[in-house]
Design a protein around this motif. Structure first.
Motif, PDB file in Angstrom:
ATOM      1  N   ALA A 176      28.840 -27.625 -39.747  1.00 18.71           N
ATOM      2  CA  ALA A 176      28.845 -26.222 -40.017  1.00 18.71           C
ATOM      3  C   ALA A 176      27.424 -26.003 -40.516  1.00 18.71           C
ATOM      4  O   ALA A 176      26.796 -24.946 -40.307  1.00 18.71           O
ATOM      5  CB  ALA A 176      29.903 -25.669 -40.843  1.00 18.71           C
ATOM      6  N   ALA A 177      27.017 -26.922 -41.496  1.00 23.36           N
ATOM      7  CA  ALA A 177      25.430 -26.740 -41.827  1.00 23.36           C
ATOM      8  C   ALA A 177      24.470 -26.940 -40.900  1.00 23.36           C
ATOM      9  O   ALA A 177      23.637 -26.236 -41.074  1.00 23.36           O
ATOM     10  CB  ALA A 177      25.504 -27.820 -43.077  1.00 23.36           C
ATOM     11  N   LEU A 178      24.605 -27.519 -39.944  1.00 26.32           N
ATOM     12  CA  LEU A 178      23.778 -27.878 -38.562  1.00 26.32           C
ATOM     13  C   LEU A 178      23.647 -26.387 -37.995  1.00 26.32           C
ATOM     14  O   LEU A 178      22.148 -26.277 -37.738  1.00 26.32           O
ATOM     15  CB  LEU A 178      24.027 -28.915 -37.800  1.00 26.32           C
ATOM     16  CG  LEU A 178      23.859 -30.463 -38.221  1.00 26.32           C
ATOM     17  CD1 LEU A 178      24.488 -31.315 -37.494  1.00 26.32           C
ATOM     18  CD2 LEU A 178      22.269 -30.510 -38.337  1.00 26.32           C
ATOM     19  N   GLN A 179      24.555 -25.643 -38.105  1.00 26.99           N
ATOM     20  CA  GLN A 179      24.434 -24.427 -37.281  1.00 26.99           C
ATOM     21  C   GLN A 179      23.556 -23.666 -37.998  1.00 26.99           C
ATOM     22  O   GLN A 179      23.096 -22.436 -37.552  1.00 26.99           O
ATOM     23  CB  GLN A 179      25.725 -23.776 -37.124  1.00 26.99           C
ATOM     24  CG  GLN A 179      26.730 -24.739 -36.326  1.00 26.99           C
ATOM     25  CD  GLN A 179      26.083 -25.271 -35.094  1.00 26.99           C
ATOM     26  OE1 GLN A 179      25.689 -24.396 -34.310  1.00 26.99           O
ATOM     27  NE2 GLN A 179      26.328 -26.491 -34.732  1.00 26.99           N
ATOM     28  N   GLN A 180      23.414 -23.608 -39.281  1.00 24.31           N
ATOM     29  CA  GLN A 180      22.461 -22.805 -40.216  1.00 24.31           C
ATOM     30  C   GLN A 180      21.036 -23.379 -40.351  1.00 24.31           C
ATOM     31  O   GLN A 180      20.322 -22.557 -41.097  1.00 24.31           O
ATOM     32  CB  GLN A 180      23.314 -23.038 -41.702  1.00 24.31           C
ATOM     33  CG  GLN A 180      24.475 -22.363 -41.815  1.00 24.31           C
ATOM     34  CD  GLN A 180      24.920 -20.944 -41.043  1.00 24.31           C
ATOM     35  OE1 GLN A 180      24.140 -20.105 -41.271  1.00 24.31           O
ATOM     36  NE2 GLN A 180      25.926 -20.767 -40.291  1.00 24.31           N
ATOM     37  N   VAL A 181      20.580 -24.462 -39.763  1.00 28.42           N
ATOM     38  CA  VAL A 181      19.519 -25.160 -40.090  1.00 28.42           C
ATOM     39  C   VAL A 181      18.565 -24.055 -39.042  1.00 28.42           C
ATOM     40  O   VAL A 181      18.706 -24.029 -37.942  1.00 28.42           O
ATOM     41  CB  VAL A 181      19.246 -26.459 -39.695  1.00 28.42           C
ATOM     42  CG1 VAL A 181      17.766 -26.734 -39.735  1.00 28.42           C
ATOM     43  CG2 VAL A 181      19.986 -27.352 -40.624  1.00 28.42           C
ATOM     44  N   PRO A 182      17.464 -23.517 -39.598  1.00 27.83           N
ATOM     45  CA  PRO A 182      16.495 -22.911 -38.669  1.00 27.83           C
ATOM     46  C   PRO A 182      15.812 -23.782 -37.422  1.00 27.83           C
ATOM     47  O   PRO A 182      15.944 -24.959 -37.592  1.00 27.83           O
ATOM     48  CB  PRO A 182      15.360 -22.608 -39.594  1.00 27.83           C
ATOM     49  CG  PRO A 182      15.996 -22.527 -40.740  1.00 27.83           C
ATOM     50  CD  PRO A 182      16.844 -23.911 -40.927  1.00 27.83           C
ATOM     51  N   ALA A 183      15.722 -23.101 -36.341  1.00 28.70           N
ATOM     52  CA  ALA A 183      15.200 -23.970 -35.242  1.00 28.70           C
ATOM     53  C   ALA A 183      13.789 -24.509 -35.607  1.00 28.70           C
ATOM     54  O   ALA A 183      13.045 -23.730 -36.089  1.00 28.70           O
ATOM     55  CB  ALA A 183      15.131 -22.892 -34.059  1.00 28.70           C
ATOM     56  N   ALA A 184      13.669 -25.765 -35.317  1.00 23.69           N
ATOM     57  CA  ALA A 184      12.388 -26.487 -35.334  1.00 23.69           C
ATOM     58  C   ALA A 184      11.423 -26.200 -34.382  1.00 23.69           C
ATOM     59  O   ALA A 184      11.720 -26.115 -33.269  1.00 23.69           O
ATOM     60  CB  ALA A 184      12.711 -28.079 -35.722  1.00 23.69           C
ATOM     61  N   ARG A 185      10.065 -26.326 -34.565  1.00 27.01           N
ATOM     62  CA  ARG A 185       9.096 -26.487 -33.667  1.00 27.01           C
ATOM     63  C   ARG A 185       9.148 -27.688 -33.029  1.00 27.01           C
ATOM     64  O   ARG A 185       9.263 -29.074 -33.522  1.00 27.01           O
ATOM     65  CB  ARG A 185       7.591 -26.261 -34.284  1.00 27.01           C
ATOM     66  CG  ARG A 185       7.458 -25.040 -35.047  1.00 27.01           C
ATOM     67  CD  ARG A 185       5.908 -24.893 -35.480  1.00 27.01           C
ATOM     68  NE  ARG A 185       5.840 -23.777 -36.463  1.00 27.01           N
ATOM     69  CZ  ARG A 185       4.677 -23.395 -36.665  1.00 27.01           C
ATOM     70  NH1 ARG A 185       3.486 -24.341 -36.594  1.00 27.01           N
ATOM     71  NH2 ARG A 185       4.342 -22.138 -37.685  1.00 27.01           N
ATOM     72  N   PRO A 186       9.136 -27.621 -31.804  1.00 24.93           N
ATOM     73  CA  PRO A 186       9.602 -28.852 -30.881  1.00 24.93           C
ATOM     74  C   PRO A 186       8.535 -30.170 -31.156  1.00 24.93           C
ATOM     75  O   PRO A 186       8.720 -31.155 -31.487  1.00 24.93           O
ATOM     76  CB  PRO A 186       9.339 -28.578 -29.419  1.00 24.93           C
ATOM     77  CG  PRO A 186       9.879 -27.294 -29.355  1.00 24.93           C
ATOM     78  CD  PRO A 186       9.325 -26.573 -30.693  1.00 24.93           C
ATOM     79  N   GLU A 187       7.157 -29.677 -31.580  1.00 25.07           N
ATOM     80  CA  GLU A 187       6.258 -30.535 -31.740  1.00 25.07           C
ATOM     81  C   GLU A 187       6.281 -31.263 -33.261  1.00 25.07           C
ATOM     82  O   GLU A 187       5.974 -32.216 -33.769  1.00 25.07           O
ATOM     83  CB  GLU A 187       4.788 -29.976 -31.815  1.00 25.07           C
ATOM     84  CG  GLU A 187       4.379 -28.965 -32.682  1.00 25.07           C
ATOM     85  CD  GLU A 187       4.782 -27.496 -32.033  1.00 25.07           C
ATOM     86  OE1 GLU A 187       4.455 -26.449 -32.642  1.00 25.07           O
ATOM     87  OE2 GLU A 187       5.451 -27.493 -31.322  1.00 25.07           O
ATOM     88  N   ASP A 188       6.960 -30.604 -34.047  1.00 26.31           N
ATOM     89  CA  ASP A 188       7.204 -30.989 -35.584  1.00 26.31           C
ATOM     90  C   ASP A 188       8.290 -32.026 -35.635  1.00 26.31           C
ATOM     91  O   ASP A 188       8.206 -32.811 -36.485  1.00 26.31           O
ATOM     92  CB  ASP A 188       7.792 -29.752 -36.596  1.00 26.31           C
ATOM     93  CG  ASP A 188       6.869 -28.738 -36.793  1.00 26.31           C
ATOM     94  OD1 ASP A 188       5.447 -29.081 -36.372  1.00 26.31           O
ATOM     95  OD2 ASP A 188       7.095 -27.621 -37.523  1.00 26.31           O
ATOM     96  N   VAL A 189       9.310 -32.115 -34.620  1.00 28.93           N
ATOM     97  CA  VAL A 189      10.333 -33.196 -34.786  1.00 28.93           C
ATOM     98  C   VAL A 189      10.387 -34.056 -33.416  1.00 28.93           C
ATOM     99  O   VAL A 189      11.523 -34.908 -33.508  1.00 28.93           O
ATOM    100  CB  VAL A 189      11.625 -32.394 -34.824  1.00 28.93           C
ATOM    101  CG1 VAL A 189      11.635 -31.437 -36.014  1.00 28.93           C
ATOM    102  CG2 VAL A 189      12.044 -31.327 -33.748  1.00 28.93           C
ATOM    103  N   ALA A 190       9.391 -34.128 -32.756  1.00 34.22           N
ATOM    104  CA  ALA A 190       9.627 -35.064 -31.482  1.00 34.22           C
ATOM    105  C   ALA A 190       8.937 -36.244 -31.692  1.00 34.22           C
ATOM    106  O   ALA A 190       9.553 -37.223 -31.205  1.00 34.22           O
ATOM    107  CB  ALA A 190       8.487 -34.415 -30.468  1.00 34.22           C
TER     108      ALA A 190
END
Length: 234
Positions: free
Chosen positions: A75-89
């Protein structure tokens, strides 16, 4: 990162025979009186088992804490803002984003949605200091939300630039530990005002990298300069 019984007792009362000292003295020539019969002993009420002692009803199962935790995390994961792809790749992308998102001049609003997007639900941020008498604990874990709430006011009044100088990465599979040396400045090109080390635990979930925990300590607290090589004896 910135350093900013009750005990209860029960007694069962039993009736006692009348004490001889309470009886009036009888002349010796009279026959001794028979003592009065004892009163019947009061039976203690049977102790009812507590809720914890009650046997579980047939067909019921105790709550599954791991399942509950998983549902809560999902449920908490659904609330995490979308990350910039380059930030988390990649690890480098994640580290660069962490330093970039909190740096800037005074009055410049930080992108706190981007900041929150880097952290897995339940992550902690842990400034490490030496405790001072009467000042509370030196090590006080906070959440990314705590940091963001504090940062809104702080960064509105203070310029703050933090950059990585070198890092050491170790890990196994999807679990990685990073020791990242940093310097902080009051302006992008100014002299360093503090140096220290961020210790991060990162995880890869098969899709992206996440920050699980960050702990940090500065040179003043550590009492020794930041080394180029983080290897040390136990």
């Amino acid at each position: 990162m910135l350093r900013p019984l009750i005990a209860a007792c029960a007694a069962i009362l039993l009736a006692a025979p009348l004490a001889s000292a309470q009886q009036p003295t009888k002349p010796q020539q009279q026959p001794a009186q028979q003592p009065p019969p004892k009163q019947p002993t009061q039976q203690a009420a049977p102790v009812q088992p507590s809720a914890q002692q009650q046997p579980a009803a047939k067909g019921t199962q105790p709550p599954n804490s791991m399942k509950t935790a998983g549902e809560r995390t999902q449920a908490a994961l659904q609330q995490v803002p979308a990350a910039r792809p380059e930030d988390v790749a990649s690890i480098s992308g994640l580290m660069n984003a962490l330093y970039d998102v909190i740096s800037g001049p005074a009055g410049q609003a930080r992108d706190w949605q981007r900041f929150r997007s880097l952290f897995y639900p339940g992550a902690r941020m842990i400034p490490v200091r030496r405790a001072k008498a009467g000042a509370g604990p030196g090590i006080s874990p906070i959440t990314p939300d705590d940091y963001a709430t504090w940062g809104v006011d702080f960064f509105n009044k203070h310029a703050f630039f933090e950059k990585e100088t070198h890092r050491q990465v170790s890990g196994y599979g999807d679990l990685v530990n990073v020791l990242s040396a940093y310097e902080t400045r009051d302006s992008a090109s100014g002299a360093a005002t503090a140096k220290g080390v961020n210790s991060l635990q990162l995880v890869f979930d098969g899709q992206r990298w996440w920050v699980m925990n960050i702990a940090w300590i500065d040179e003043k607290t550590a009492g020794t300069p930041v080394p180029k090589d983080f290897a040390r004896k136990e």
